[in-house]
Design an enzyme around this catalytic site. Sequence first.
Site, PDB file in Angstrom:
ATOM      1  N   LYS A   9      23.670  20.793   0.918  1.00 52.36           N
ATOM      2  CA  LYS A   9      23.620  20.752   2.641  1.00 52.36           C
ATOM      3  C   LYS A   9      23.255  19.506   2.940  1.00 52.36           C
ATOM      4  O   LYS A   9      23.233  18.499   2.145  1.00 52.36           O
ATOM      5  CB  LYS A   9      22.411  21.665   3.057  1.00 52.36           C
ATOM      6  CG  LYS A   9      22.540  23.262   2.619  1.00 52.36           C
ATOM      7  CD  LYS A   9      21.309  24.145   2.787  1.00 52.36           C
ATOM      8  CE  LYS A   9      21.286  25.576   2.605  1.00 52.36           C
ATOM      9  NZ  LYS A   9      20.032  26.162   3.090  1.00 52.36           N
ATOM     10  N   TYR A  49      27.377  32.158   7.824  1.00 49.34           N
ATOM     11  CA  TYR A  49      26.046  32.373   7.813  1.00 49.34           C
ATOM     12  C   TYR A  49      26.100  33.760   8.750  1.00 49.34           C
ATOM     13  O   TYR A  49      24.996  34.076   9.420  1.00 49.34           O
ATOM     14  CB  TYR A  49      24.990  31.538   8.316  1.00 49.34           C
ATOM     15  CG  TYR A  49      24.577  30.398   7.301  1.00 49.34           C
ATOM     16  CD1 TYR A  49      24.128  30.962   6.341  1.00 49.34           C
ATOM     17  CD2 TYR A  49      24.763  29.037   7.399  1.00 49.34           C
ATOM     18  CE1 TYR A  49      23.586  30.248   5.154  1.00 49.34           C
ATOM     19  CE2 TYR A  49      24.508  28.190   6.385  1.00 49.34           C
ATOM     20  CZ  TYR A  49      23.651  28.683   5.266  1.00 49.34           C
ATOM     21  OH  TYR A  49      23.314  27.856   4.433  1.00 49.34           O
ATOM     22  N   PHE A  57      15.804  32.219  13.035  1.00 41.23           N
ATOM     23  CA  PHE A  57      16.015  30.755  12.583  1.00 41.23           C
ATOM     24  C   PHE A  57      17.685  30.617  12.711  1.00 41.23           C
ATOM     25  O   PHE A  57      17.822  29.158  12.288  1.00 41.23           O
ATOM     26  CB  PHE A  57      15.510  30.580  11.279  1.00 41.23           C
ATOM     27  CG  PHE A  57      15.938  31.593  10.263  1.00 41.23           C
ATOM     28  CD1 PHE A  57      17.309  31.276   9.635  1.00 41.23           C
ATOM     29  CD2 PHE A  57      15.389  32.585   9.803  1.00 41.23           C
ATOM     30  CE1 PHE A  57      17.864  32.160   8.723  1.00 41.23           C
ATOM     31  CE2 PHE A  57      15.736  33.457   8.773  1.00 41.23           C
ATOM     32  CZ  PHE A  57      17.082  33.226   8.176  1.00 41.23           C
ATOM     33  N   ARG A  85      20.811  30.346  -8.740  1.00 36.83           N
ATOM     34  CA  ARG A  85      19.968  30.699  -8.274  1.00 36.83           C
ATOM     35  C   ARG A  85      18.697  30.359  -8.503  1.00 36.83           C
ATOM     36  O   ARG A  85      17.621  30.032  -7.903  1.00 36.83           O
ATOM     37  CB  ARG A  85      19.888  32.247  -7.555  1.00 36.83           C
ATOM     38  CG  ARG A  85      21.102  32.746  -6.889  1.00 36.83           C
ATOM     39  CD  ARG A  85      20.997  32.431  -5.225  1.00 36.83           C
ATOM     40  NE  ARG A  85      20.028  33.360  -4.781  1.00 36.83           N
ATOM     41  CZ  ARG A  85      19.568  33.380  -3.392  1.00 36.83           C
ATOM     42  NH1 ARG A  85      20.449  32.330  -2.494  1.00 36.83           N
ATOM     43  NH2 ARG A  85      18.596  34.044  -2.862  1.00 36.83           N
ATOM     44  N   THR A  91      13.736  30.484  -1.601  1.00 37.55           N
ATOM     45  CA  THR A  91      14.263  29.762  -0.123  1.00 37.55           C
ATOM     46  C   THR A  91      13.284  28.722   0.276  1.00 37.55           C
ATOM     47  O   THR A  91      13.699  27.573   1.015  1.00 37.55           O
ATOM     48  CB  THR A  91      14.489  30.989   0.720  1.00 37.55           C
ATOM     49  OG1 THR A  91      15.369  31.885   0.153  1.00 37.55           O
ATOM     50  CG2 THR A  91      15.230  30.517   1.996  1.00 37.55           C
ATOM     51  N   ARG A 102      14.721  23.242  -5.321  1.00 32.92           N
ATOM     52  CA  ARG A 102      13.998  23.103  -4.255  1.00 32.92           C
ATOM     53  C   ARG A 102      12.551  23.052  -4.469  1.00 32.92           C
ATOM     54  O   ARG A 102      11.705  22.390  -3.753  1.00 32.92           O
ATOM     55  CB  ARG A 102      14.024  24.321  -3.455  1.00 32.92           C
ATOM     56  CG  ARG A 102      15.378  24.605  -2.695  1.00 32.92           C
ATOM     57  CD  ARG A 102      15.834  26.103  -2.649  1.00 32.92           C
ATOM     58  NE  ARG A 102      16.897  26.300  -1.489  1.00 32.92           N
ATOM     59  CZ  ARG A 102      17.347  27.656  -1.485  1.00 32.92           C
ATOM     60  NH1 ARG A 102      16.763  28.479  -2.023  1.00 32.92           N
ATOM     61  NH2 ARG A 102      18.484  27.703  -0.615  1.00 32.92           N
ATOM     62  N   ASN A 112      16.489  22.966   3.024  1.00 27.99           N
ATOM     63  CA  ASN A 112      16.142  22.885   1.481  1.00 27.99           C
ATOM     64  C   ASN A 112      17.220  22.706   0.577  1.00 27.99           C
ATOM     65  O   ASN A 112      17.333  23.332  -0.484  1.00 27.99           O
ATOM     66  CB  ASN A 112      15.610  24.540   1.384  1.00 27.99           C
ATOM     67  CG  ASN A 112      16.778  25.452   1.801  1.00 27.99           C
ATOM     68  OD1 ASN A 112      17.836  24.809   1.942  1.00 27.99           O
ATOM     69  ND2 ASN A 112      16.360  26.921   1.878  1.00 27.99           N
ATOM     70  N   HIS A 115      22.493  25.660  -1.065  1.00 23.65           N
ATOM     71  CA  HIS A 115      22.856  26.987  -0.881  1.00 23.65           C
ATOM     72  C   HIS A 115      23.513  27.513  -2.110  1.00 23.65           C
ATOM     73  O   HIS A 115      24.156  26.627  -2.837  1.00 23.65           O
ATOM     74  CB  HIS A 115      23.667  27.103   0.304  1.00 23.65           C
ATOM     75  CG  HIS A 115      24.526  28.365   0.300  1.00 23.65           C
ATOM     76  ND1 HIS A 115      24.136  29.619   0.760  1.00 23.65           N
ATOM     77  CD2 HIS A 115      25.714  29.048  -0.329  1.00 23.65           C
ATOM     78  CE1 HIS A 115      24.712  30.634   0.805  1.00 23.65           C
ATOM     79  NE2 HIS A 115      25.665  30.356  -0.016  1.00 23.65           N
ATOM     80  N   GLU A 126      32.244  33.415  -0.098  1.00 27.42           N
ATOM     81  CA  GLU A 126      31.976  32.023   0.266  1.00 27.42           C
ATOM     82  C   GLU A 126      32.934  31.391  -0.199  1.00 27.42           C
ATOM     83  O   GLU A 126      33.444  30.286   0.289  1.00 27.42           O
ATOM     84  CB  GLU A 126      30.558  31.794   0.113  1.00 27.42           C
ATOM     85  CG  GLU A 126      29.612  32.547   0.783  1.00 27.42           C
ATOM     86  CD  GLU A 126      28.056  32.758   0.051  1.00 27.42           C
ATOM     87  OE1 GLU A 126      27.757  32.126  -0.912  1.00 27.42           O
ATOM     88  OE2 GLU A 126      27.101  33.394   0.981  1.00 27.42           O
TER      89      GLU A 126
HETATM   90  P1  IDP Z   1      19.066  31.467   0.821  1.00 31.03           P
HETATM   91  O1  IDP Z   1      19.485  29.966   0.999  1.00 31.03           O
HETATM   92  O2  IDP Z   1      17.569  31.247  -0.594  1.00 31.03           O
HETATM   93  O3  IDP Z   1      19.620  32.430   0.136  1.00 31.03           O
HETATM   94  P2  IDP Z   1      18.636  32.973   3.002  1.00 31.03           P
HETATM   95  O4  IDP Z   1      17.451  33.912   3.375  1.00 31.03           O
HETATM   96  O5  IDP Z   1      20.024  33.446   2.938  1.00 31.03           O
HETATM   97  O6  IDP Z   1      17.974  32.152   1.569  1.00 31.03           O
HETATM   98  O7  IDP Z   1      18.690  31.634   4.365  1.00 31.03           O
HETATM   99  C1  IDP Z   1      19.658  30.896   4.438  1.00 31.03           C
HETATM  100  C2  IDP Z   1      18.986  29.773   4.773  1.00 31.03           C
HETATM  101  O8  IDP Z   1      18.597  29.768   6.170  1.00 31.03           O
HETATM  102  C3  IDP Z   1      17.901  29.165   4.081  1.00 31.03           C
HETATM  103  O9  IDP Z   1      18.598  28.503   2.891  1.00 31.03           O
HETATM  104  C4  IDP Z   1      17.351  28.234   4.954  1.00 31.03           C
HETATM  105  O10 IDP Z   1      18.120  27.124   4.955  1.00 31.03           O
HETATM  106  C5  IDP Z   1      17.506  28.891   6.099  1.00 31.03           C
HETATM  107  N1  IDP Z   1      16.105  29.771   6.499  1.00 31.03           N
HETATM  108  C6  IDP Z   1      15.765  30.951   5.737  1.00 31.03           C
HETATM  109  N2  IDP Z   1      14.747  31.438   6.310  1.00 31.03           N
HETATM  110  C7  IDP Z   1      14.394  30.687   7.004  1.00 31.03           C
HETATM  111  C8  IDP Z   1      13.139  30.813   8.132  1.00 31.03           C
HETATM  112  O11 IDP Z   1      12.518  31.667   7.947  1.00 31.03           O
HETATM  113  N3  IDP Z   1      12.982  29.693   8.888  1.00 31.03           N
HETATM  114  C9  IDP Z   1      13.831  28.717   8.832  1.00 31.03           C
HETATM  115  N4  IDP Z   1      14.932  28.590   8.177  1.00 31.03           N
HETATM  116  C10 IDP Z   1      15.139  29.494   7.074  1.00 31.03           C
HETATM  117 MG    MG Z   2      21.329  33.485   1.295  1.00 29.43          MG
END
Ligand code: IDP
Ligand code: MG
Length: 137
Positions: A9, A49, A57, A85, A91, A102, A112, A115, A126
């Site tokens: 990212k 997304y 968020f 993963r 996350t 991470r 973070n 992805h 994707e």
């Molecule tokens: P992942 O990237 O571990 O699969 P997802 O739940 O798919 O997690 O969320 C996508 C992205 O959205 C996360 O990687 C992070 O950048 C952002 N994100 C997820 N949860 C939150 C949150 O609670 N607050 C702010 N950003 C979030």
């Molecule tokens: Mg995800």
Amino acid sequence: MSQTFVMVKPDGVRRGVVGEVIRRLEAKGLQLKAMKLIRITPELAARHYEEHRDKPFYGELISFITSGPSIPMVWEGREAIQVARTLMGATDPIKAQPGTIRGDLALAITENIVHGSDSVESAEREIAIYFSAEEIT
Ligand code: IDP
Ligand code: MG
């Protein structure tokens, strides 16, 4: 053999950890099949997304992911989706184990670093968003 979609990212590019992310995936034994550097447009971000469209968020996520260049990639190997993963960690970087990308490199939840697809269906979806078949070796 399966394929997964992984992306460094904009925070990862800004902080200069692209090589570190690639190093970890290569060291594990995954094989790099496609890679480019692109600035994600708002339209592309919305496609990527779409599952998070109604999350609180979402706006922050879209403005972050379009804030600078990202490195989308395709990686291949045994159980590549799960392996990537696991290497990424949880996350929320506060909960991500030390030794994960991470866990070692990030602190904020939106920013973070990386992805990774979470299922066979999301990997196929994707990969197709970012790459044409000819771009995958
Ligand atoms: P992942 O990237 O571990 O699969 P997802 O739940 O798919 O997690 O969320 C996508 C992205 O959205 C996360 O990687 C992070 O950048 C952002 N994100 C997820 N949860 C939150 C949150 O609670 N607050 C702010 N950003 C979030
Ligand atoms: Mg995800």
